[in-house]
Structures are given as structure tokens and as C-alpha cells.
Design an enzyme around this catalytic site. Structure first.
Site, PDB file in Angstrom:
ATOM      1  N   CYS A   2      19.000  -2.516  12.775  1.00  0.00           N
ATOM      2  CA  CYS A   2      19.676  -1.891  13.906  1.00  0.00           C
ATOM      3  C   CYS A   2      20.538  -0.781  13.333  1.00  0.00           C
ATOM      4  O   CYS A   2      20.791  -0.735  12.143  1.00  0.00           O
ATOM      5  CB  CYS A   2      20.580  -2.889  14.607  1.00  0.00           C
ATOM      6  SG  CYS A   2      19.705  -4.343  15.165  1.00  0.00           S
ATOM      7  N   ARG A  28      16.322   3.364  13.134  1.00  0.00           N
ATOM      8  CA  ARG A  28      16.588   1.992  12.694  1.00  0.00           C
ATOM      9  C   ARG A  28      16.305   0.959  13.779  1.00  0.00           C
ATOM     10  O   ARG A  28      16.299  -0.248  13.512  1.00  0.00           O
ATOM     11  CB  ARG A  28      18.055   1.853  12.262  1.00  0.00           C
ATOM     12  CG  ARG A  28      18.441   2.758  11.126  1.00  0.00           C
ATOM     13  CD  ARG A  28      19.872   2.505  10.752  1.00  0.00           C
ATOM     14  NE  ARG A  28      20.045   1.165  10.262  1.00  0.00           N
ATOM     15  CZ  ARG A  28      19.819   0.771   9.010  1.00  0.00           C
ATOM     16  NH1 ARG A  28      19.404   1.640   8.125  1.00  0.00           N
ATOM     17  NH2 ARG A  28      20.002  -0.469   8.657  1.00  0.00           N
ATOM     18  N   TRP A  75      17.148  -3.208  17.259  1.00  0.00           N
ATOM     19  CA  TRP A  75      15.760  -3.614  17.043  1.00  0.00           C
ATOM     20  C   TRP A  75      15.802  -5.131  17.011  1.00  0.00           C
ATOM     21  O   TRP A  75      16.358  -5.724  16.094  1.00  0.00           O
ATOM     22  CB  TRP A  75      15.257  -3.050  15.721  1.00  0.00           C
ATOM     23  CG  TRP A  75      13.798  -3.229  15.495  1.00  0.00           C
ATOM     24  CD1 TRP A  75      12.785  -2.456  15.990  1.00  0.00           C
ATOM     25  CD2 TRP A  75      13.168  -4.230  14.693  1.00  0.00           C
ATOM     26  NE1 TRP A  75      11.578  -2.915  15.536  1.00  0.00           N
ATOM     27  CE2 TRP A  75      11.772  -4.000  14.746  1.00  0.00           C
ATOM     28  CE3 TRP A  75      13.632  -5.307  13.935  1.00  0.00           C
ATOM     29  CZ2 TRP A  75      10.859  -4.796  14.076  1.00  0.00           C
ATOM     30  CZ3 TRP A  75      12.714  -6.104  13.277  1.00  0.00           C
ATOM     31  CH2 TRP A  75      11.339  -5.841  13.339  1.00  0.00           C
ATOM     32  N   ASN A 101      24.301  -5.625  12.533  1.00  0.00           N
ATOM     33  CA  ASN A 101      22.950  -5.401  12.026  1.00  0.00           C
ATOM     34  C   ASN A 101      22.699  -6.474  10.973  1.00  0.00           C
ATOM     35  O   ASN A 101      23.486  -6.608  10.041  1.00  0.00           O
ATOM     36  CB  ASN A 101      22.860  -4.005  11.394  1.00  0.00           C
ATOM     37  CG  ASN A 101      21.580  -3.797  10.616  1.00  0.00           C
ATOM     38  OD1 ASN A 101      20.533  -4.311  10.992  1.00  0.00           O
ATOM     39  ND2 ASN A 101      21.654  -3.043   9.535  1.00  0.00           N
ATOM     40  N   GLY A 102      21.618  -7.241  11.145  1.00  0.00           N
ATOM     41  CA  GLY A 102      21.322  -8.290  10.171  1.00  0.00           C
ATOM     42  C   GLY A 102      20.941  -9.575  10.895  1.00  0.00           C
ATOM     43  O   GLY A 102      20.641  -9.561  12.086  1.00  0.00           O
ATOM     44  N   GLU A 479      -3.434   3.444   1.892  1.00  0.00           N
ATOM     45  CA  GLU A 479      -2.316   4.141   2.516  1.00  0.00           C
ATOM     46  C   GLU A 479      -2.794   4.956   3.744  1.00  0.00           C
ATOM     47  O   GLU A 479      -2.127   4.983   4.772  1.00  0.00           O
ATOM     48  CB  GLU A 479      -1.621   5.037   1.484  1.00  0.00           C
ATOM     49  CG  GLU A 479      -0.466   5.845   2.006  1.00  0.00           C
ATOM     50  CD  GLU A 479       0.654   5.028   2.657  1.00  0.00           C
ATOM     51  OE1 GLU A 479       0.676   3.789   2.546  1.00  0.00           O
ATOM     52  OE2 GLU A 479       1.506   5.656   3.313  1.00  0.00           O
ATOM     53  N   LYS A 483      -1.392   4.321   7.569  1.00  0.00           N
ATOM     54  CA  LYS A 483      -0.840   5.362   8.442  1.00  0.00           C
ATOM     55  C   LYS A 483      -1.578   5.347   9.786  1.00  0.00           C
ATOM     56  O   LYS A 483      -0.956   5.398  10.844  1.00  0.00           O
ATOM     57  CB  LYS A 483      -0.963   6.764   7.814  1.00  0.00           C
ATOM     58  CG  LYS A 483      -0.105   7.044   6.619  1.00  0.00           C
ATOM     59  CD  LYS A 483       1.392   7.126   6.883  1.00  0.00           C
ATOM     60  CE  LYS A 483       2.054   5.804   6.760  1.00  0.00           C
ATOM     61  NZ  LYS A 483       2.774   5.416   5.605  1.00  0.00           N
ATOM     62  N   GLU A 486      -0.697   2.017  11.830  1.00  0.00           N
ATOM     63  CA  GLU A 486       0.663   1.863  12.365  1.00  0.00           C
ATOM     64  C   GLU A 486       0.988   2.910  13.414  1.00  0.00           C
ATOM     65  O   GLU A 486       1.806   2.664  14.302  1.00  0.00           O
ATOM     66  CB  GLU A 486       1.713   1.843  11.250  1.00  0.00           C
ATOM     67  CG  GLU A 486       1.877   3.131  10.492  1.00  0.00           C
ATOM     68  CD  GLU A 486       2.908   3.028   9.366  1.00  0.00           C
ATOM     69  OE1 GLU A 486       3.774   2.163   9.398  1.00  0.00           O
ATOM     70  OE2 GLU A 486       2.807   3.851   8.430  1.00  0.00           O
ATOM     71  N   HIS A 502     -19.295  -6.718  -0.506  1.00  0.00           N
ATOM     72  CA  HIS A 502     -19.120  -8.176  -0.574  1.00  0.00           C
ATOM     73  C   HIS A 502     -18.603  -8.751   0.741  1.00  0.00           C
ATOM     74  O   HIS A 502     -17.998  -9.815   0.755  1.00  0.00           O
ATOM     75  CB  HIS A 502     -18.172  -8.537  -1.729  1.00  0.00           C
ATOM     76  CG  HIS A 502     -18.706  -8.126  -3.061  1.00  0.00           C
ATOM     77  ND1 HIS A 502     -19.761  -8.760  -3.684  1.00  0.00           N
ATOM     78  CD2 HIS A 502     -18.373  -7.090  -3.871  1.00  0.00           C
ATOM     79  CE1 HIS A 502     -20.033  -8.165  -4.832  1.00  0.00           C
ATOM     80  NE2 HIS A 502     -19.207  -7.134  -4.967  1.00  0.00           N
ATOM     81  N   LYS A 602      12.425   1.423  10.390  1.00  0.00           N
ATOM     82  CA  LYS A 602      12.389   2.137   9.110  1.00  0.00           C
ATOM     83  C   LYS A 602      12.768   1.237   7.940  1.00  0.00           C
ATOM     84  O   LYS A 602      12.211   1.345   6.863  1.00  0.00           O
ATOM     85  CB  LYS A 602      13.348   3.323   9.191  1.00  0.00           C
ATOM     86  CG  LYS A 602      13.331   4.215   7.974  1.00  0.00           C
ATOM     87  CD  LYS A 602      12.071   5.037   7.949  1.00  0.00           C
ATOM     88  CE  LYS A 602      11.902   5.828   6.670  1.00  0.00           C
ATOM     89  NZ  LYS A 602      10.484   6.164   6.450  1.00  0.00           N
TER      90      LYS A 602
HETATM   91  C1  F6R Z   1       4.925   2.318   6.380  1.00  0.00           C
HETATM   92  C2  F6R Z   1       6.268   2.005   5.934  1.00  0.00           C
HETATM   93  C3  F6R Z   1       6.561   0.617   5.479  1.00  0.00           C
HETATM   94  C4  F6R Z   1       7.519   0.637   4.272  1.00  0.00           C
HETATM   95  C5  F6R Z   1       7.920  -0.793   3.897  1.00  0.00           C
HETATM   96  C6  F6R Z   1       8.796  -0.832   2.658  1.00  0.00           C
HETATM   97  O1  F6R Z   1       4.797   3.652   6.759  1.00  0.00           O
HETATM   98  O2  F6R Z   1       7.136   2.838   5.947  1.00  0.00           O
HETATM   99  O3  F6R Z   1       5.393  -0.067   5.168  1.00  0.00           O
HETATM  100  O4  F6R Z   1       6.880   1.262   3.203  1.00  0.00           O
HETATM  101  O5  F6R Z   1       8.607  -1.398   4.959  1.00  0.00           O
HETATM  102  O6  F6R Z   1       9.964  -0.099   2.819  1.00  0.00           O
HETATM  103  P1  F6R Z   1      10.858   0.324   1.583  1.00  0.00           P
HETATM  104  O7  F6R Z   1      10.101   1.303   0.780  1.00  0.00           O
HETATM  105  O8  F6R Z   1      12.099   0.922   2.206  1.00  0.00           O
HETATM  106  O9  F6R Z   1      11.158  -0.925   0.818  1.00  0.00           O
END
Ligand code: F6R
Length: 607
Positions: A2, A28, A75, A101-102, A479, A483, A486, A502, A602
């Protein structure tokens, strides 16, 4: 998970500043929003579920009176996103308001205790217990600040909180444990927030609160104490060099697109690392008997790519591990001879910090790569490198992924040189190519920035995508798939190309688009074989390959041509860029907000 923001002004109304600060923290969390202000001896709270601007407009929150206030963008972790669960939360008498937050892990026990003492709860959140705990402490006839402090000692779990009360109307009390909190001072007043961009329009003079610290803010400044014993803590202000423009969209429709286009410059930043820190990390890596690369999500994909780089250049075996699996998978074998290199953009990812705790308990050496100065990762690592990508606001990691790869490539090169695993010419050649990577990415953006839209148009109605690559390109494929998944919610698969036969190949039928990552290098012959296998099942082939690579081009339905001469070990950096653009434009095409994918935040600071 949050965003929290609090301000005590020397004069004027805080509500517009809270609105502005929360907008900068929207990444956030964005399922509900609320403000609390103190004015003329009254506590005012307005909150609801919904996006910040909508809620603020409909409840006329910008018009709230008071020169002291707190705000929260949520969130959900406990309790659905709805008005009663939105923060701030109040005590029974509505004299104090708290934002958090937490996750409070012992909230069920505390709630039961408080219910038995006659407290009335309005929400299903863990946060509300904090308001009632403070209220209960104040029945013991202690001041508000002391009541906050003693209540904090009863909390288990993670928190960053800010709280105000009519009984102490000139102060915000705040604290953190595991969740981030930054304080800031300016000539207008004093601030607290989950992250620096929220206060950047007003100040760049900040203090990163540490775990277990509590602060009392008034309009003139702040005092910090330790939660555990109340001891005062002296801390110097840090000057943050991020400009406000760096943290805003700069004319792009979305942060994500801005961040994709920032990559040439963020990569240049990641090439300018301080030599002594690279040397220090290299020395620790060199001493390790077992080497784990630990991260979550996109950062984990960077670790997979790094395991190829470390093997190829430094001839050293590393184990990339998903942080939430580390303890089960490798925890028992971690020991004093183990080195864990943890990679985390935010430096606050719960799973990664948990894995680190475990490794430290086993006397392993923990090293870190992060984008966040002052984050928990920097404090729990023996040595760390700040990857220098600048703030990333889009929820999907883009520029921070390529910067992580850049840092990891430099470490692999340094380790290779330290261990005498590369000749001088080989080392110099790799070093020269590293310097060229930002230019390669610039070239890719110039060539494909617009062109990719036509490809998106062509494939916009597909219901499944498959991404394949061999060697280091397997990580690029993963990756690219993440992208797409998500941002667009289109089901998609990614595998090392050799593994696809396989099992995964059974999903391929006439017309399924299969994206192949095929830089020139050792894996080329096999990748041609994989393309043939997929074509034989009717797949439509989209290749990302070197320009003029006629064998691959001849087999493909669509081609994204990349600059010549990129070494395979560095290919993930430029080759992921068209995949980022593809996912971005497909999300926009589908009317989705690429900056705020559903269910994601994030920084994942909860288990
Ligand atoms: C995907 C994304 C997440 C972060 C993951 C780790 O686009 O952003 O998969 O990579 O939550 O986050 P960090 O790097 O902050 O530990």
C-alpha cells in the site's frame, strides 16, 4: 503493498498535497483510498474503494480542512476492497486515525483480546487493531505518542504506519518494521511516505527510517526513537538526486512506455557503477563454494540469464533460485561457504528477504543488487550494488530488468578476469560490447518502436502465445512471456526450446503464434531444428533474430530484425525490448492499463 503519505504543514491545507503524494504512490496499490485530517479539534476521515482521482472527486477530499493529515492508497491483503476496509481506520471514539502498509500476523489474537475489552470493530482488516490497541493504551493515562510506541511493541509481522489524534493535534507518529517508510523535511513542513517520489515536489532531503524505528513529526522536523526501548536515534538527512521529472511520465501515455524508452539511458547509468563495490562483490563471489542467485518474478529471470553468463565467462556454477522456494529447495545445504546474491528491484520483496534471513541464519554471505537506496536489502547484505536504473513506476519491470542484467554481466566479467578464465583479448572484447549495449537498445527502439504496432494488430486476437529460446535466450523467452501474461492476461507459455518437445509442444496446433528468440551464437543450429518442429505442427513463427540471418528469416512468418554483432551472452538485454513493446501495445490495444495490471503491485511486501 500500500502507499502511505503524511504531512504536517506550517500553514495551509494538507489535503491537496496528500492527493498529489498518493498519486505518485498509486503504483503501490490502487483499490481504495482515504484521507484523515485534524482541524479545529476534530478528526475528519473520508475514504472509499476505487481509484484515487475518482474517490477524491466524489468525496470532495481535496476540500478537507486541516494543516496536518495522512492518506493511504490500498492494495488489499486482509478484507475485500470496500469502503469499510479502506484506510484510515479509527478507534471506538473516533479520536485517532491510522494508516498501515504491511501485514500484522498476530492480529487475530489481538483482536480477540480487544473485543473482550469491549472494543467495536468496523472492518475486517488487520490494521484496525492498531487503532484500538492505541486507544486501549491511552486508557492507562499515557500520552498519545507513548501509547503508539507501546502498542507497536505488541505487533508481530510487517508494518509501516502513520497515525494522528485529536489528543496531540500537531503531530504525526509513524514507524516501520519490514515495510518501507521515508521521512522528508522542507521549509513548508515535514513528510512521511512509503517512497521518495511522493515527496519530491516538496523536498529532496530525506531520511530512510530503519526497521524498528519510530518517529514523531511536527511542522519543524522530526525525532526518531527505537521502538524496542524508546532510545533516541540520530540520523543525518540524505539528499536524493532523482528529479521530479525522472519520476513522472514525461509526455508518454504510460509510465511503462516511458520506462521502455528510458532503457538506453538507464543502461548507461548501470555501466557507471562504482568500481570498489563491483570489486567487493566480486571478491565475495570468488570466495563462495556454493553460489545462489535468488530473486522473484522478473528479477528471477535476470538470475537465470546471469547463471549462463557466470558459466560462460567465469566458468563458475551458480544456482538460480526462486526466492519463495529457496528455503525448501536449498535451505538445508546453505552454510558458511555459501554466497547468496539476492536481486530485487525494490529491495523489499518479502519472499526474497525471507530467503536472505534463512541464509544469514546459516552463516552464508548475502550480497545484493537493488534499485532502491536505503531498502531493507541494502541493510541485510554484506555488500550491495545499486543498479542505478532510476525510479520505475510502471508495475511491470522493464528498465530495471535490463539494468539488472547489465550489472550481472559486469560482475560475471570481473569474476572471469579475477579467476583468469578469459584471455585479455576475450575480456576486452566483452567489455567493449558491454559499452555498446545501450546503443544496441537505442537502435532497437528506433527500428521497432513504431513497427511493432503493426505486428500487434496482426496478432491481436490470438488466444495463446508460445515463447521459445535456447541457452540464455530461454530467460529472454520467460521474461517476454511474463510481460505478455501480466499485461494482457493472454495465456502464454515459455520454455527452453529443446524442452518443448517433451510436453509443451502438444499445445501447438494450426495457427498458434510461436515467438523464437534466436541471436547468433552456439545455439543456432538447434534453434533452427526447433523452428522446423513447430512449423511442422502449423505454428506461425515470429522470430527475433539478427538482421540478415536468412536461414531464420526464411523460416519465419514475421521477423523482428536486431542489430548485428550482439554477443549471445548479452543478447537478453536488447532482445527483450521488442517483447516489452509487444506486450505494452497489445495491452493498450485491448483497452487495458499497462501501468496497473490487475492483482499486481510494484512491491510485494507480504508472504
Ligand atoms: C514483473 C514484476 C515482478 C517483480 C517481482 C520481484 O513485471 O515486476 O515479477 O519482478 O515482484 O520484485 P523485486 O525485483 O522488487 O524483488
Amino acid at each position: 503493498m500500500c502507499g502511505i503519505f503524511g504531512v504536517v504543514l506550517k500553514g495551509g491545507r494538507v489535503a491537496p498535497l496528500i492527493h498529489d503524494g498518493l498519486k505518485r504512490l498509486e503504483y503501490r496499490g490502487y483499490d481504495s483510498v482515504g484521507f484523515a485530517t485534524l482541524h479545529s479539534g476534530t478528526l475528519q476521515v473520508r475514504k472509499d474503494a476505487g481509484k484515487i482521482d475518482e474517490v477524491v472527486r466524489s468525496l470532495r477530499m481535496d476540500e478537507m480542512e486541516g494543516s496536518i493529515g495522512i492518506g493511504h492508497t490500498r492494495w488489499a491483503t486482509h478484507g475485500a476492497p470496500m469502503m469499510v476496509n479502506a484506510h484510515p481506520h479509527m478507534d471506538c471514539d473516533e479520536k485517532l486515525a491510522v494508516i498501515h502498509n504491511g501485514v500484522i500476523e498476530n492480529f487475530m489474537e489481538l483482536k480477540e483480546e480487544l473485543l473482550n475489552k469491549g472494543h467495536n470493530f468496523r472492518s475486517r482488516t488487520d490494521t484496525e487493531i492498531i487503532a484500538h490497541l492505541i486507544e486501549e493504551e491511552m486508557r492507562g493515562d499515557i500520552g498519545f505518542g507513548e501509547a503508539v510506541l507501546t502498542s507497536l511493541r505488541r505487533l508481530e509481522g510487517s508494518y509501516a504506519i502513520a497515525v494522528i489524534s485529536i489528543s496531540d493535534p500537531g503531530r504525526i507518529y509513524c514507524a516501520r518494521y519490514e515495510s518501507p517508510l521515508v521521512l522528508g523535511v522542507s521549509d513548508k513542513g515535514t513528510f512521511c511516505a512509503s517512497d521518495v517520489p511522493a515527496m519530491l515536489p516538496y523536498t529532496n532531503q530525506v531520511v530512510f527510517l530503519r526497521n524498528g524505528e519510530f518517529a514523531s513529526l511536527d511542522a519543524e522536523g522530526f525525532q526518531i526513537r527505537r521502538v524496542q526501548d524508546g532510545t533516541p536515534v540520530q540520523r543525518e538527512l540524505t539528499e536524493v538526486t532523482w528529479s521530479l521529472e525522472m519520476a513522472e511520465k514525461q509526455g508518454y501515455p504510460h509510465f511503462m512506455l516511458k520506462e521502455i524508452y528510458e532503457q538506453p539511458s538507464s543502461l548507461r547509468g548501470s555501466l557507471r557503477l562504482q568500481r570498489q563495490y563491483l570489486d567487493l562483490l566480486t571478491a565475495f563471489l570468488d570466495r563462495g563454494e556454493k553460489l545462489f542467485l535468488v530473486a522473484a518474478g522478473t528479477s528471477y529471470h535476470a538470475c537465470i540469464a546471469a547463471s549462463y553468463m557466470f558459466s560462460r565467462l567465469a566458468k563458475i556454477t551458480t544456482f538460480p533460485a526462486i526466492s519463495s522456494e529457496f528455503i525448501e529447495q536449498y535451505g538445508d545445504s546453505a552454510a558458511i561457504d555459501t554466497v547468496m546474491l539476492a536481486v530485487s528491484q525494490s529491495g523489499e520483496t518479502y519472499d526474497t528477504l525471507k530467503a536472505i534471513d534463512h541464509a544469514r541464519m546459516k552463516a552464508a554471505t548475502v550480497l545484493g543488487i537493488t534499485n532502491t537506496v536505503g531498502s531493507t536489502l541494502t541493510r541485510v547484505s554484506r555488500a550491495y550494488i545499486i543498479q542505478q536504473s532510476g525510479p520505475e513506476i510502471g508495475v511491470a519491470a522493464t528498465k530495471t530488468f535490463t539494468s539488472q542484467l547489465m550489472v550481472l554481466a559486469q560482475l560475471a566479467l570481473r569474476l572471469a578476469r579475477t579467476r583468469g578464465k578469459l584471455s585479455q583479448d576475450e575480456g576486452d572484447d566483452f567489455h567493449d560490447h558491454l559499452q555498446m549495449v545501450p546503443g544496441y537498445v537505442e537502435e532497437v527502439l528506433k527500428r521497432h518502436g513504431e513497427g511493432i504496432k503493426a505486428l500487434v494488430e496482426k496478432y491481436s486476437r490470438e488466444r495463446l502465445f508460445v515463447f521459445l529460446g535456447r541457452g540464455i535466450s530461454a530467460s529472454t523467452a520467460l521474461e517476454g512471456r511474463l510481460k505478455l501474461l501480466e499485461l494482457t492476461y493472454v495465456p502464454s507459455l515459455a520454455y527452453p526450446a529443446g524442452e518443448s518437445k517433451h510436453g509443451p509442444i502438444s499445445i501447438v496446433e494450426e495457427g498458434v503464434p510461436v515467438v523464437f528468440l534466436c541471436p547468433r551464437g552456439d545455439t543456432r543450429k538447434e534453434i533452427v531444428g526447433s523452428i522446423m518442429e513447430m512449423k511442422a505442427r502449423g505454428a506461425r513463427i515470429i522470430s527475433v533474430c539478427e538482421e540478415g540471418d536468412d536461414d531464420i528469416i526464411g523460416l519465419s512468418d514475421d521477423v523482428i530484425e536486431m542489430p548485428m554483432g550482439i554477443p549471445e551472452a548479452l543478447s537478453s538485454i536488447p532482445y527483450v525490448v521488442p517483447l516489452q513493446l509487444f506486450a505494452y501495445y497489445l495491452a493498450v490495444q485491448k483497452g487495458l492499463d499497462p501501468d496497473k495490471p490487475r492483482n499486481l503491485a510494484k512491491s510485494v511486501t507480504v508472504p
